[in-house]
Design an enzyme around this catalytic site. Sequence first.
Site: not given
Length: 271
Positions: A127-128, A145
Amino acid sequence: MSKIGQGAVIHPMAVVEDGAVIGANVKIGPFCHVGPKVTLGDGCELLSNVVVTGRTTIGRNARIHACAVIGGDPQSIHHAGEETTLSIGDNCTMREGVTMNTGTAEGGGKTVVGSNNLFLANSHVAHDCQLGDNIILSNNVMLAGHVKVEDRVILGGGSAVHQFTRIGRQAFVGGLSAVSYDVIPYGMLNGNPGVLGGLNVVGMTRAGIERSVIHQVRRAFKQIFEGEASARVNAAAIRDEYLDCPPVIEILDFIAADSDRALSSPFRGKS
């Protein structure tokens, strides 16, 4: 209802949910599942057993192999089901078992992957993450992340990158390395813990950087990491000396930028 582009071929044993946008000449093989908020660009091919889910947009001419899961929820205990996104550019290849997650609300809500990237089997983009163009993730590479990977980086098989770490343009990370700290542009990192062993001279040469410029970058590298002060202080002190050498200035800007992680070095692993 789904929007299906001209020339798209969807296997009768695939599932394309209502709301999906399928570009022209897309091929979707058997046992694939495309979610209702997915957009597939023209010329994409999902071979078989591929899941594309979430609010995911994939550019033109992607080729996604069996058992990849693209756009799954972020693997974060802080994720509470918010609608976040994954955006992938053009001409990316995702081999068997690749996973990519959407962003988290606290991290800005966006995972972004550029164009012309190659993701080998079982590599993971969390994520991200923010990835540039012309990147190679070899087999079993793991990006935690919020990792930022700039253009033309190569990560060797089984390497793992700590959350919030930055990897500068055209850096090379050796197989099975643990990347706990930022890696400068053109840097070469190996080991566990990862140690900055020098410069990716082979990659620089292949990119057409002149030998005289490479020599300047090597000299700056020594000044940064072998000087008496910290790497950041040394980098700031030599800036005026290299104003006519863009690769060195790129390294100096990278070092000067704000970061959540320390800087990888040739000595203690961090600086």
